[in-house]
Design a protein around this motif. Structure first.
Motif, mmCIF file in Angstrom:
data_model
loop_
_atom_site.group_PDB
_atom_site.id
_atom_site.type_symbol
_atom_site.label_atom_id
_atom_site.label_comp_id
_atom_site.label_asym_id
_atom_site.label_seq_id
_atom_site.Cartn_x
_atom_site.Cartn_y
_atom_site.Cartn_z
ATOM 1 N N SER A 95 0.834 -1.216 0.000
ATOM 2 C CA SER A 95 0.000 0.000 0.000
ATOM 3 C C SER A 95 0.857 1.250 0.000
ATOM 4 O O SER A 95 0.581 2.214 -0.727
ATOM 5 C CB SER A 95 -0.924 0.002 1.222
ATOM 6 N N SER A 96 1.911 1.235 0.803
ATOM 7 C CA SER A 96 2.811 2.392 0.850
ATOM 8 C C SER A 96 3.497 2.594 -0.494
ATOM 9 O O SER A 96 3.643 3.728 -0.966
ATOM 10 C CB SER A 96 3.861 2.180 1.945
ATOM 11 N N THR A 97 3.911 1.493 -1.111
ATOM 12 C CA THR A 97 4.566 1.585 -2.424
ATOM 13 C C THR A 97 3.620 2.164 -3.461
ATOM 14 O O THR A 97 3.970 3.091 -4.207
ATOM 15 C CB THR A 97 5.053 0.201 -2.873
ATOM 16 N N LEU A 98 2.394 1.641 -3.517
ATOM 17 C CA LEU A 98 1.424 2.113 -4.498
ATOM 18 C C LEU A 98 1.049 3.571 -4.259
ATOM 19 O O LEU A 98 0.848 4.347 -5.205
ATOM 20 C CB LEU A 98 0.171 1.237 -4.455
ATOM 21 N N SER A 99 0.965 3.967 -2.997
ATOM 22 C CA SER A 99 0.575 5.346 -2.661
ATOM 23 C C SER A 99 1.606 6.355 -3.122
ATOM 24 O O SER A 99 1.288 7.533 -3.310
ATOM 25 C CB SER A 99 0.372 5.482 -1.145
ATOM 26 N N ASN A 100 2.839 5.913 -3.302
ATOM 27 C CA ASN A 100 3.914 6.822 -3.689
ATOM 28 C C ASN A 100 4.170 6.825 -5.188
ATOM 29 O O ASN A 100 5.211 7.311 -5.634
ATOM 30 C CB ASN A 100 5.207 6.454 -2.954
ATOM 31 N N ILE A 101 3.257 6.275 -5.972
ATOM 32 C CA ILE A 101 3.386 6.282 -7.429
ATOM 33 C C ILE A 101 2.336 7.227 -7.991
ATOM 34 O O ILE A 101 1.134 7.006 -7.838
ATOM 35 C CB ILE A 101 3.214 4.866 -8.015
ATOM 36 N N GLU A 102 2.784 8.277 -8.637
ATOM 37 C CA GLU A 102 1.875 9.334 -9.094
ATOM 38 C C GLU A 102 0.833 8.821 -10.071
ATOM 39 O O GLU A 102 -0.312 9.282 -10.079
ATOM 40 C CB GLU A 102 2.691 10.457 -9.738
ATOM 41 N N SER A 103 1.209 7.872 -10.919
ATOM 42 C CA SER A 103 0.300 7.407 -11.969
ATOM 43 C C SER A 103 -0.637 6.307 -11.499
ATOM 44 O O SER A 103 -1.399 5.759 -12.298
ATOM 45 C CB SER A 103 1.111 6.896 -13.166
ATOM 46 N N ILE A 104 -0.591 5.956 -10.205
ATOM 47 C CA ILE A 104 -1.455 4.906 -9.653
ATOM 48 C C ILE A 104 -2.317 5.502 -8.549
ATOM 49 O O ILE A 104 -1.856 6.325 -7.755
ATOM 50 C CB ILE A 104 -0.617 3.728 -9.125
#
Length: 607
Positions: A379-388
Motif C-alpha cells: 500500500s505504501s509503495t502504491l501510494s507513492n506512485i503518481e500514476s497509480i
C-alpha cells in the motif's frame, strides 16, 4: 603499383582533362618528369591528394590511351602494369560501349570534365537509365572480372609478399600476439629464447611491412565496409562483413591459403575501421552521437517509476537497433524486468508492471502475486506512485483507468462538503460513498464522528480545529524526576513490517510540536543511529489518537518482539528514546495506572 608512366611531364598531363587540383598538387611535388614510373602510393602521400583525386587522374589517363613515353604502360583500375601482363576481361568493350553515352550526356548536360566528375554526380545514375545504358551493362557478369585486380586481391597479395620476405616465425608471433592476442611478448620471448624487447622489434618489423604493402588497400576496404555499416552494430556483424568481402578472394587463390592469408587481411581492415567497441557492440562516430540521442530520449520519456518504452524509442530513432534491443539495454545502462525495460529494478517499477500485466484495477493481493511483492508494504509503495491511485476501497489502478479516484473515506467526505458549499447531508454521504467505492455505511459514520467533522441538524461540515480539547498530560503519561514523559505500549508484529505505532495520545503529540492534522519528524537519541521517527496526528483518526511512523529500526534496536511492552520517553528538549519494559517496570506501570484511575475517579466525584 604504377600510376603515371615513366617520362611523362607535367605539361603533358596539362594537355589532358586532368582536374586543376590534381595537376597543381603534382606540379608542386616535383615528381614529374621522372625516369621511373610514379606509383599510386607516391601520389597518395602528397598533401591534398586523396583516393578520389587518384581515381580522377587514372580515369583521364585511361581515356587518353597510350602516352608517347619511353616505356608505354596501360593504366588499369588503381594499378599500372606492362601491356603483356594485363589480364584481359572480355566484357571490357561492352563496358566502354555502355558507359560512353552516359558519360557524353554527363559532359554535355552536367558540364563534367572527367569520368570521375560524372561518377560523383547524383544525376549520373539517372542518366544511365535515361540513355538506355543499363540494358547493355546488364550483360556484364562481374564474377568474370579477373580475380587478381581490386583492393581485396591487392591486400591478399601484399600479405603474401610480407610472408615471402619475412621469417615465418616472425609472422607467426605477430599473428599470435596482435591478431589472436593469445600470448604475451614475454611468453613469446621465452619460447624463442630472446628478450621481450627483441620480440617487440620483430613484431614491429612485420607491422611496418604490412602497413607499407597492404595499408593503402586495407584503408580502401575499411572505407567501403564502414560505409555499409549502421552507426551501431554488433561486433560479430563487423567481422562477418569483412570476412564476406575477403573470403572469396582468399578461396580463389591458386594454392591453399596460408595461415597469414587467412588472418592478416581481416586484421588490417579491422584496425582501420574508425569504430569504438563497447561490450558486444561497435560504434562509429555517428553511433556515438546516436547513443547520445537515445540517452536523451530515454531521459525525456521515462515514466514516474523509471519504466521506459525502449522499443518505441529505438523504432523511432534507430530502426536497425530493434534487432539488438538487449545489447542497447546494456549499452544505455538500463535493466530488464521481465520483458520490460527500466532505469533500475525497484519495488515501485515492479508494482506498476504488475498492474500493467493485469490490465485492470486490482487488489493488493493480486498485484503482490503477479509482481512477486511483499503484501505488507505494498500500500505504501502504491501510494507513492503518481500514476497509480485507488479505484475503490480494495482496488488500485492506473489513474488513466479511473474516472473517480478513491482517496479514502475522510477525503471523500471532505470533497463532498466542498462540492455542497460547506455542509452536506449525512444521508447523502452514507448512500453515495458506499455505492461508489464499496465501503460500508458504518465506516462512513465512524469517520463523520471523528474530530475532523461535526454534525448539526443532519448536516456534516468541517469542525474548527480550535475546538479540539486536550486532557492533562499526566492523565496519559508518567513524568519522572527529570521532567521526562514516558508512554508504554504493546509491540505488534506489524510494526516490524513498517506500519505505524497507533494509539499515541494527542496530548503527547502536542508535547512534540505536532498539532491537529500535522506531522513532525522527531530525533531519536536511543537506540543510537535510528535517525528520526515521524509523529502524525490526523483528526480523521476514528479513535482520536496520533501515530508514530518509521519506528521499526528503533524497536529492533532495543530488542523487543511482538507481544512485549516497550516505552517511549519524551525528553524535555523535544527528542525521544525507546526502551524495553522490564518485568519490574510492569509492576510499576500497573501502580501508575491505578494512580491514574484514582485521579480520574476523584475528578468525577468533585464535578
Amino acid at each position: 603499383m604504377e600510376a603515371i608512366p615513366a617520362g611523362v611531364s607535367a605539361d603533358e598531363l596539362a594537355a589532358l582533362p586532368v582536374s586543376v587540383r590534381a595537376l597543381n598538387v603534382i606540379r608542386r611535388s616535383n615528381l614529374l618528369p621522372s625516369a621511373k614510373h610514379v606509383t599510386a602510393e607516391q601520389l597518395l602521400q602528397l598533401p591534398n591528394f586523396g583516393f578520389t583525386t587518384l581515381i580522377d587522374l587514372l580515369c583521364v589517363l585511361e581515356a587518353a590511351g597510350p602516352l608517347e613515353t619511353a616505356q608505354r604502360q596501360t593504366v588499369r583500375g588503381s594499378l599500372a602494369v606492362p601491356d603483356e601482363d594485363v589480364a584481359v576481361w572480355a566484357g571490357a568493350p561492352v563496358l566502354v560501349e555502355g558507359l560512353l553515352p552516359a558519360l557524353a550526356a554527363a559532359r554535355d548536360v552536367l558540364g563534367c570534365r572527367t569520368a570521375a566528375d560524372a561518377i560523383r554526380s547524383p544525376r549520373f545514375v539517372e542518366m544511365l537509365t535515361e540513355v538506355d545504358t543499363l540494358e547493355n551493362l546488364d550483360r556484364l557478369e562481374l564474377d568474370e572480372l579477373p580475380a587478381d585486380i581490386g583492393p581485396v586481391a591487392e591486400l591478399i597479395g601484399a600479405v603474401r609478399r610480407v610472408e615471402a620476405e619475412h621469417d615465418p616465425e616472425d609472422v607467426d608471433l605477430f599473428i599470435r600476439h596482435k591478431v589472436e592476442r593469445s600470448v604475451t611478448l614475454a611468453q613469446l620471448g621465452e619460447e624463442r629464447g630472446v628478450t621481450r624487447e627483441r620480440v617487440r622489434q620483430l613484431e614491429a618489423k612485420v607491422a611496418r611491412a604490412l602497413d607499407a604493402y597492404g595499408g593503402q588497400h586495407a584503408e580502401v576496404i575499411a572505407s567501403l565496409v564502414h560505409a555499409e555499416l549502421p552507426p551501431i552494430v554488433e561486433s560479430t556483424s563487423v567481422a562477418e562483413r569483412i570476412n564476406a568481402m575477403l573470403q572469396p578472394a582468399v578461396e580463389a587463390a591458386e594454392d591453399e591459403a596460408s595461415e597469414p592469408a587467412k588472418f592478416l587481411p581481416q586484421y588490417l581492415v579491422t584496425a582501420r575501421l574508425a569504430l569504438s567497441y563497447v561490450g558486444s557492440l561497435a560504434l562509429s562516430d555517428a553511433g556515438q552521437q546516436l547513443l547520445g540521442a537515445l540517452s536523451g530520449a530515454v531521459a525525456a520519456e521515462v515514466d514516474d517509476v523509471g519504466l521506459i518504452d525502449l522499443q518505441s524509442i529505438v523504432a523511432r530513432e534507430f530502426p536497425h537497433g530493434l534487432s539488438m534491443l538487449d545489447e542497447l539495454v546494456e549499452l544505455l545502462g538500463l535493466t530488464r524486468i521481465g520483458e520490460h525495460v527500466a532505469l533500475r529494478d525497484t519495488l515501485r517499477a515492479r508494482a506498476k508492471l504488475a498492474l500493467l500485466d493485469i490490465g485492470r484495477p486490482a487488489t493488493k493481493e493480486e498485484i503482490a502475486a503477479v509482481g512477486g511483492l511483499a503484501l505488507g508494504t505494498l500500500s505504501s509503495t502504491l501510494s507513492n506512485i503518481e500514476s497509480i491511485a485507488r479505484a475503490d476501497k480494495e482496488k488500485w489502478g492506473l489513474t488513466a483507468w479511473i474516472d473517480d479516484v478513491y482517496e479514502g473515506i475522510p477525503a471523500e467526505i471532505q470533497q463532498r462538503i466542498d462540492q455542497h458549499g460547506g455542509a452536506v447531508p449525512l444521508s447523502f454521504l452514507i448512500q453515495d460513498i458506499p455505492e461508489r467505492f464499496g465501503v460500508t455505511e458504518a465506516s462512513v459514520r465512524s469517520y463523520v464522528a471523528s474530530r475532523q467533522f461535526e454534525v448539526v441538524d443532519g448536516m456534516v461540515s468541517v469542525a474548527d480545529e480550535s475546538s479540539v480539547t486536550y486532557r492533562p498530560v499526566e492523565d496519559v503519561a508518567t513524568r519522572n524526576a527529570d521532567g521526562d514523559l514516558s508512554w508504554d505500549f504493546k509491540v505488534e508484529a506489524r510494526y516490524f513490517d513498517g506500519f505505524s505505532i497507533t494509539g499515541f495520545p494527542p496530548e503527547l503529540a502536542r508535547e512534540l510540536g505536532c498539532g491537529p492534522n500535522d506531522r513532525r519528524d522527531v530525533p531519536v537519541t536511543a537506540p543510537a543511529g535510528c535517525g528520526t521517527v515521524s509523529v502524525i496526528w490526523r483528526l480523521t483518526s476514528v479513535n482520536g489518537t496520533a501515530e508514530i511512523g518509521r519506528a521499526r529500526e528503533a524497536l529492533a534496536g532495543i530488542g523487543v518482539t511482538a507481544g512485549a511492552q516497550a516505552r517511549l520517553v519524551i525528553a524535555r528538549h523535544g527528542s525521544v528514546r525507546f526502551e524495553q519494559v522490564e518485568s519490574s517496570d510492569e509492576l510499576h506501570r500497573s501502580s501508575v495506572a491505578n494512580d491514574l484511575l484514582e485521579r480520574l475517579k476523584s475528578r468525577r466525584r468533585i464535578s
